[in-house]
Scaffold this motif. Structure first.
Motif, PDB file in Angstrom:
ATOM      1  N   MET A   2       0.770  -0.902   0.252  1.00 24.87           N
ATOM      2  CA  MET A   2      -0.178   0.138  -0.034  1.00 24.87           C
ATOM      3  C   MET A   2       1.345   1.341  -0.158  1.00 24.87           C
ATOM      4  O   MET A   2       0.736   2.620  -0.683  1.00 24.87           O
ATOM      5  CB  MET A   2      -0.619  -0.242   0.798  1.00 24.87           C
ATOM      6  N   ARG A   3       1.574   1.492   0.356  1.00 25.79           N
ATOM      7  CA  ARG A   3       2.988   2.112   0.495  1.00 25.79           C
ATOM      8  C   ARG A   3       3.562   2.041  -1.078  1.00 25.79           C
ATOM      9  O   ARG A   3       3.384   3.770  -1.184  1.00 25.79           O
ATOM     10  CB  ARG A   3       4.308   2.106   1.735  1.00 25.79           C
ATOM     11  N   VAL A   4       3.467   1.647  -1.471  1.00 26.74           N
ATOM     12  CA  VAL A   4       4.918   1.594  -3.258  1.00 26.74           C
ATOM     13  C   VAL A   4       3.236   2.348  -4.063  1.00 26.74           C
ATOM     14  O   VAL A   4       3.874   2.563  -4.514  1.00 26.74           O
ATOM     15  CB  VAL A   4       4.552   0.531  -3.356  1.00 26.74           C
ATOM     16  N   THR A   5       2.438   1.540  -3.791  1.00 23.57           N
ATOM     17  CA  THR A   5       1.181   2.458  -4.718  1.00 23.57           C
ATOM     18  C   THR A   5       0.616   3.569  -4.042  1.00 23.57           C
ATOM     19  O   THR A   5      -0.710   4.029  -4.431  1.00 23.57           O
ATOM     20  CB  THR A   5      -0.194   1.209  -4.447  1.00 23.57           C
ATOM     21  N   GLU A   6       1.098   4.390  -3.116  1.00 23.18           N
ATOM     22  CA  GLU A   6       0.266   5.137  -2.610  1.00 23.18           C
ATOM     23  C   GLU A   6      -0.840   5.674  -1.945  1.00 23.18           C
ATOM     24  O   GLU A   6      -1.415   6.317  -1.396  1.00 23.18           O
ATOM     25  CB  GLU A   6       0.788   6.648  -3.627  1.00 23.18           C
ATOM     26  N   GLU A   7      -1.374   4.397  -1.239  1.00 21.76           N
ATOM     27  CA  GLU A   7      -3.138   4.209  -0.503  1.00 21.76           C
ATOM     28  C   GLU A   7      -2.580   4.735   0.482  1.00 21.76           C
ATOM     29  O   GLU A   7      -3.578   5.251   0.423  1.00 21.76           O
ATOM     30  CB  GLU A   7      -3.356   2.822  -1.046  1.00 21.76           C
ATOM     31  N   LEU A   8      -1.633   4.587   1.272  1.00 24.90           N
ATOM     32  CA  LEU A   8      -1.605   4.429   2.204  1.00 24.90           C
ATOM     33  C   LEU A   8      -1.345   6.449   2.555  1.00 24.90           C
ATOM     34  O   LEU A   8      -1.990   7.196   3.069  1.00 24.90           O
ATOM     35  CB  LEU A   8      -0.641   4.917   3.263  1.00 24.90           C
ATOM     36  N   ASP A   9      -0.511   7.040   2.002  1.00 24.85           N
ATOM     37  CA  ASP A   9      -0.840   8.167   1.344  1.00 24.85           C
ATOM     38  C   ASP A   9      -2.344   9.227   1.422  1.00 24.85           C
ATOM     39  O   ASP A   9      -2.473  10.254   1.880  1.00 24.85           O
ATOM     40  CB  ASP A   9       0.254   8.807   0.002  1.00 24.85           C
ATOM     41  N   VAL A 102       7.223   0.681   5.542  1.00 23.79           N
ATOM     42  CA  VAL A 102       8.057   0.480   4.346  1.00 23.79           C
ATOM     43  C   VAL A 102       7.864   1.922   3.384  1.00 23.79           C
ATOM     44  O   VAL A 102       7.627   2.666   3.346  1.00 23.79           O
ATOM     45  CB  VAL A 102       7.258  -0.528   3.175  1.00 23.79           C
ATOM     46  N   GLU A 103       8.921   2.345   2.768  1.00 32.58           N
ATOM     47  CA  GLU A 103       9.693   3.311   1.543  1.00 32.58           C
ATOM     48  C   GLU A 103       8.735   2.975   0.496  1.00 32.58           C
ATOM     49  O   GLU A 103       8.673   1.917   0.345  1.00 32.58           O
ATOM     50  CB  GLU A 103      10.766   3.236   1.658  1.00 32.58           C
ATOM     51  N   PRO A 104       7.930   4.034  -0.253  1.00 33.07           N
ATOM     52  CA  PRO A 104       7.356   3.634  -1.657  1.00 33.07           C
ATOM     53  C   PRO A 104       8.853   2.973  -2.787  1.00 33.07           C
ATOM     54  O   PRO A 104       8.891   3.619  -3.859  1.00 33.07           O
ATOM     55  CB  PRO A 104       6.879   5.562  -2.060  1.00 33.07           C
ATOM     56  N   ASN A 105       9.502   2.175  -2.471  1.00 23.51           N
ATOM     57  CA  ASN A 105      10.025   1.201  -3.635  1.00 23.51           C
ATOM     58  C   ASN A 105       9.673  -0.535  -3.447  1.00 23.51           C
ATOM     59  O   ASN A 105       9.743  -0.484  -1.915  1.00 23.51           O
ATOM     60  CB  ASN A 105      11.287   1.996  -3.806  1.00 23.51           C
ATOM     61  N   THR A 106      10.563  -0.856  -4.244  1.00 22.22           N
ATOM     62  CA  THR A 106      10.303  -2.344  -3.661  1.00 22.22           C
ATOM     63  C   THR A 106      11.046  -3.199  -3.256  1.00 22.22           C
ATOM     64  O   THR A 106      10.981  -4.292  -2.522  1.00 22.22           O
ATOM     65  CB  THR A 106      10.039  -3.157  -5.599  1.00 22.22           C
ATOM     66  N   GLN A 107      12.179  -2.550  -3.395  1.00 20.82           N
ATOM     67  CA  GLN A 107      13.504  -2.959  -1.912  1.00 20.82           C
ATOM     68  C   GLN A 107      13.112  -2.633  -1.272  1.00 20.82           C
ATOM     69  O   GLN A 107      13.175  -3.568  -0.006  1.00 20.82           O
ATOM     70  CB  GLN A 107      15.362  -1.869  -2.908  1.00 20.82           C
ATOM     71  N   SER A 108      12.314  -1.646  -0.189  1.00 17.12           N
ATOM     72  CA  SER A 108      12.092  -1.523   0.872  1.00 17.12           C
ATOM     73  C   SER A 108      11.632  -2.210   0.915  1.00 17.12           C
ATOM     74  O   SER A 108      10.990  -2.828   2.891  1.00 17.12           O
ATOM     75  CB  SER A 108      12.005  -0.178   1.057  1.00 17.12           C
ATOM     76  N   LEU A 109      10.273  -2.933   0.473  1.00 19.05           N
ATOM     77  CA  LEU A 109       9.308  -3.543   0.492  1.00 19.05           C
ATOM     78  C   LEU A 109       9.710  -5.575   0.843  1.00 19.05           C
ATOM     79  O   LEU A 109       9.197  -5.325   2.019  1.00 19.05           O
ATOM     80  CB  LEU A 109       8.475  -3.536  -0.294  1.00 19.05           C
TER      81      LEU A 109
END
Length: 181
Positions: A2-9, A102-109
């Motif tokens: 959800m962080r990567v797809t900016e749903e949390l924001d 998690v930051e908005p990138n797949t590596q952080s995920l």
């Protein structure tokens, strides 16, 4: 994710609390699911034990079921289910803690997922150790109640008939001048 797809924001902009919308449902879900999994796996383990006892030791399933309440106390089963509720909530909270950071990138995920699994496993082991210390006497019953205040008893007749002589380790803790017959 959800962080990567900016749903949390988007949820934050709309004023929706992450705790009520994301964390609480997961914690409640695992608090319900973990006891169900615990009961299922306990029943599967007992069925496997019954099968092994029948095949290897010639203990009939009916005797196994009759003897089980004497060997496994209800308090132990209640404690196991209660612990699973606590573990479920803790796993959900640890997972949500790392997931929301998690930051908005797949590596952080990927790093967050790995850290979450390691942290949740560590928390479960530590909390289980605390449970073991706090509930160490649950379901434990002494093998024998001595009829004399002295241990070891002076005569064999003052021992508990059902327990037999104590183990060599127990005997060695006491005076070597006494003998067991």
């Amino acid at each position: 994710v959800m962080r990567v797809t900016e749903e949390l924001d988007a949820m934050r902009v709309m004023g929706i609390s992450h705790g009520f919308r994301l964390v609480m449902p997961r914690a409640i879900a695992l608090a319900i699911a973990m006891p169900l999994i615990t009961v299922w796996t306990t029943l599967a383990g007992l069925a496997g034990g019954m099968l092994a006892a029948d095949l290897a030791l010639d203990i009939t399933p009916s005797f196994f079921m009759q003897a089980m309440p004497g060997a496994v106390k209800v308090a132990n089963l209640t404690l196991a289910v209660s612990k699973s509720v606590v573990f479920g909530v803790l796993i959900a909270l640890v997972g949500c803690h790392y997931g929301l950071r998690v930051e908005p990138n797949t590596q952080s995920l990927g790093r967050g997922t790995t850290a979450s699994v390691v942290a949740a496993s560590t928390v479960v082991i530590l909390v289980d150790a605390v449970f073991a210390i706090v509930f160490r006497s649950v379901g434990v019953q002494p093998r024998c109640t001595w009829t004399t205040p002295a241990f070891p008893p002076a005569t064999p007749s003052s021992r508990c008939a059902s327990s037999g002589p104590p183990s060599a380790a127990a005997q060695s803790r006491w005076s070597s001048t006494r003998t067991w017959t």
